[in-house]
Design a protein around this motif. Structure first.
Motif, PDB file in Angstrom:
ATOM      1  N   THR A  19       0.841  -1.197   0.000  1.00 52.72           N
ATOM      2  CA  THR A  19       0.000   0.000   0.000  1.00 52.72           C
ATOM      3  C   THR A  19       0.875   1.245   0.000  1.00 52.72           C
ATOM      4  N   ILE A  20       0.548   2.184  -0.863  1.00 49.93           N
ATOM      5  CA  ILE A  20       1.258   3.462  -0.889  1.00 49.93           C
ATOM      6  C   ILE A  20       0.669   4.322   0.220  1.00 49.93           C
ATOM      7  N   LEU A  28       5.586  11.192  -5.546  1.00 49.01           N
ATOM      8  CA  LEU A  28       7.010  10.930  -5.788  1.00 49.01           C
ATOM      9  C   LEU A  28       7.185   9.718  -6.706  1.00 49.01           C
ATOM     10  N   ILE A  29       6.390   8.688  -6.471  1.00 46.88           N
ATOM     11  CA  ILE A  29       6.455   7.482  -7.311  1.00 46.88           C
ATOM     12  C   ILE A  29       6.049   7.804  -8.746  1.00 46.88           C
ATOM     13  N   GLU A  30       5.081   8.707  -8.894  1.00 38.41           N
ATOM     14  CA  GLU A  30       4.607   9.088 -10.233  1.00 38.41           C
ATOM     15  C   GLU A  30       5.599   9.987 -10.976  1.00 38.41           C
ATOM     16  N   HIS A  31       6.536  10.580 -10.265  1.00 41.91           N
ATOM     17  CA  HIS A  31       7.465  11.530 -10.888  1.00 41.91           C
ATOM     18  C   HIS A  31       8.353  10.809 -11.917  1.00 41.91           C
ATOM     19  N   ARG A  57      15.086  -1.682 -10.382  1.00 43.38           N
ATOM     20  CA  ARG A  57      15.267  -0.852  -9.182  1.00 43.38           C
ATOM     21  C   ARG A  57      13.918  -0.358  -8.656  1.00 43.38           C
ATOM     22  N   PHE A  58      12.937  -0.251  -9.528  1.00 50.41           N
ATOM     23  CA  PHE A  58      11.589   0.151  -9.134  1.00 50.41           C
ATOM     24  C   PHE A  58      11.000  -0.880  -8.168  1.00 50.41           C
ATOM     25  N   HIS A  59      11.107  -2.160  -8.540  1.00 51.74           N
ATOM     26  CA  HIS A  59      10.642  -3.247  -7.656  1.00 51.74           C
ATOM     27  C   HIS A  59      11.289  -3.119  -6.275  1.00 51.74           C
ATOM     28  N   HIS A  60      12.618  -2.991  -6.298  1.00 53.57           N
ATOM     29  CA  HIS A  60      13.396  -2.997  -5.056  1.00 53.57           C
ATOM     30  C   HIS A  60      13.035  -1.821  -4.157  1.00 53.57           C
ATOM     31  N   ALA A  61      12.885  -0.637  -4.752  1.00 50.94           N
ATOM     32  CA  ALA A  61      12.583   0.556  -3.954  1.00 50.94           C
ATOM     33  C   ALA A  61      11.243   0.418  -3.245  1.00 50.94           C
ATOM     34  N   LEU A  62      10.244  -0.081  -3.947  1.00 56.03           N
ATOM     35  CA  LEU A  62       8.924  -0.281  -3.325  1.00 56.03           C
ATOM     36  C   LEU A  62       8.990  -1.345  -2.234  1.00 56.03           C
ATOM     37  N   GLY A  63       9.758  -2.408  -2.488  1.00 56.90           N
ATOM     38  CA  GLY A  63       9.900  -3.477  -1.492  1.00 56.90           C
ATOM     39  C   GLY A  63      10.590  -2.988  -0.229  1.00 56.90           C
ATOM     40  N   ALA A  64      11.630  -2.179  -0.386  1.00 60.06           N
ATOM     41  CA  ALA A  64      12.353  -1.644   0.769  1.00 60.06           C
ATOM     42  C   ALA A  64      11.452  -0.708   1.574  1.00 60.06           C
ATOM     43  N   MET A  65      10.600   0.060   0.875  1.00 55.01           N
ATOM     44  CA  MET A  65       9.659   0.944   1.577  1.00 55.01           C
ATOM     45  C   MET A  65       8.636   0.121   2.374  1.00 55.01           C
ATOM     46  N   PHE A  66       8.179  -0.974   1.789  1.00 54.94           N
ATOM     47  CA  PHE A  66       7.246  -1.869   2.473  1.00 54.94           C
ATOM     48  C   PHE A  66       7.857  -2.381   3.779  1.00 54.94           C
ATOM     49  N   LEU A  96      13.824   6.498  -2.190  1.00 57.77           N
ATOM     50  CA  LEU A  96      14.678   7.212  -3.133  1.00 57.77           C
ATOM     51  C   LEU A  96      16.164   6.868  -2.992  1.00 57.77           C
ATOM     52  N   HIS A  97      16.499   5.910  -2.130  1.00 59.02           N
ATOM     53  CA  HIS A  97      17.921   5.665  -1.839  1.00 59.02           C
ATOM     54  C   HIS A  97      18.708   5.200  -3.062  1.00 59.02           C
TER      55      HIS A  97
END
Length: 409
Positions: A19-20, A28-31, A57-66, A96-97
């Motif tokens: 969930t966002i 930010l994700i839409e940017h 990297r998109f997959h990974h960034a969302l996963g790390a945020m989760f 964003l890391h």
């Protein structure tokens, strides 16, 4: 740019539904800066070894945020106060890391951009986004740079047991099919706590930490430092360096506008302006693949041969050694290559080279993973573990490699 703000839930193959959390993060994700990560492979050239390794990297960034949101939930449950603003900042910082990664993750920073690493470019992107979003990323940047007074928050983003590592080990294991890297991220997060403003793991989580460190070591040898991935990445770096060398000498090569900019200009951290950043944001894996497909038709033997090798997976021979390769052996391979392909020594050096790789799964000299005992004491996991090999895993292992054309055997 008008915000669409439609993305609320993402179905992730590793964790299920992500969930966002709010509109700012959704925006930010839409940017376009972030959407570009959909076109940057997480594991570079590893798909040449593991065909499933096409995640981004998109997959990974969302996963790390989760995972970050899970960690905050656990720490709050244990009485650690984390404000809503701090939680949002943590989610933004971990999201964003990796935003500064270039094509194939590491190819740019080691070839046609000079002494600029992806962490520095990530920070430049974050600072630019902060301007676009009315300074609402200021706290995230402060934590990211480890300038916030609550140090454990930065450790959640960057340490030997951070949300970045917990996601990429499990995710890369999933997509490569290498089960040895499948760490139990939920268990590890459930064992997190804070003591004296430092992130710690409760003592009963010691076996999960041990498995995490061993999994990291195995993934490095088996996946990240796999010799085929290694030689493919080296060829990619050399292909880009050759393209830049030819461009510097006046050769007009077919390439996208963004890639041509970096081939024609010498870019350092000091010259990485807003305009350069915008051009960099237009670069992704497709620019490199498209260029390679054109470069196989070029006259230059070195460039077209390197491009063909990568596209057709007809790579150089690579031999791993425990000791550095002797200069006599290297010179012999260079001479053979010069004679076989009628090359100069400088040209032959693109096909014959040596280097080293190192694997250190755990560092006892740098911000260790600490266990919190029932009595309240804090101990380094390597000293608390009954596994003798944990201390051994803290030793740096170095291997040396020699690459050369296969027909020179």
């Amino acid at each position: 740019m008008k915000s669409r703000n439609k993305l609320k839930i993402v179905n992730d193959p590793v964790y299920g539904f992500i969930t966002i959390p709010n509109k700012l993060i959704s925006d930010l994700i839409e940017h376009p800066y972030f959407q570009r990560l959909r076109r940057i492979s997480q594991m570079g050239m590893s798909y040449l070894v593991y065909p499933g390794a096409h995640h981004t990297r998109f997959h990974h960034a969302l996963g790390a945020m989760f995972l970050m949101r899970k960690a905050v939930q656990v720490l709050r449950y244990k009485g650690i106060e984390i404000s809503e603003k701090e939680e949002e900042a943590l989610c933004i910082a971990i999201l964003l890391h990796d935003i500064g990664h270039g094509p194939f993750s590491h190819a740019m920073e080691n070839s046609i951009v000079e002494n600029v690493n992806h962490e520095q470019i990530s920070l430049l992107f974050m600072e630019e986004l902060n301007k676009n979003f009315n300074n609402r990323l200021t706290l995230a940047i402060t934590i990211f740079k480890d300038e916030y007074d609550r140090k454990f928050l930065h450790q959640l983003i960057s340490s030997q047991l951070d949300m970045d590592r917990l996601d990429y080990l499990r995710r890369d294991s999933f997509y490569t099919g290498v089960s040895e890297g499948a760490v139990n991220s939920e268990r590890l997060i459930a064992m997190l706590n804070v003591k004296n403003d430092k992130l710690v793991v409760e003592e009963k989580g010691i076996y999960s930490v041990e498995k995490f460190i061993i999994a990291r070591r195995l993934m490095y040898w088996q996946v990240y430092l796999h010799k085929t991935s290694l030689v493919a990445e080296q060829l990619l770096l050399r292909m880009l360096k050759r393209a830049k060398e030819l461009t510097d000498n006046g050769v007009e090569l077919p390439a996208s506008k963004a890639l041509l900019f970096f081939l024609k200009h010498s870019i350092t951290h000091k010259t990485f302006t807003k305009d350069v950043l915008d051009t960099f944001s237009k670069l992704d894996d497709y620019d490199i693949v498209s260029a390679m497909k054109s470069w196989v038709e070029e006259e230059d033997f070195v460039l077209k041969t390197l491009a063909k090798m990568i596209l057709n997976r007809d790579l150089l021979k690579i031999k791993m050694k425990k000791k550095p390769v002797t200069s006599e052996k290297i010179q012999k391979k260079i001479q053979q290559t010069m004679q076989r392909y009628n090359l100069s020594e400088d040209e032959a050096n693109y096909f014959v080279f040596t280097g080293s790789i190192e694997n250190q799964a755990y560092r006892m000299d740098k911000e260790t993973i600490n266990l919190l005992t029932k009595s309240g004491k804090v101990r380094d996991v390597a000293k608390a573990s009954d596994q003798v090999n944990l201390k051994a895993l803290s030793e740096k292992v170095i291997k040396y490699y020699l690459c050369y054309p296969k027909r020179n055997n």
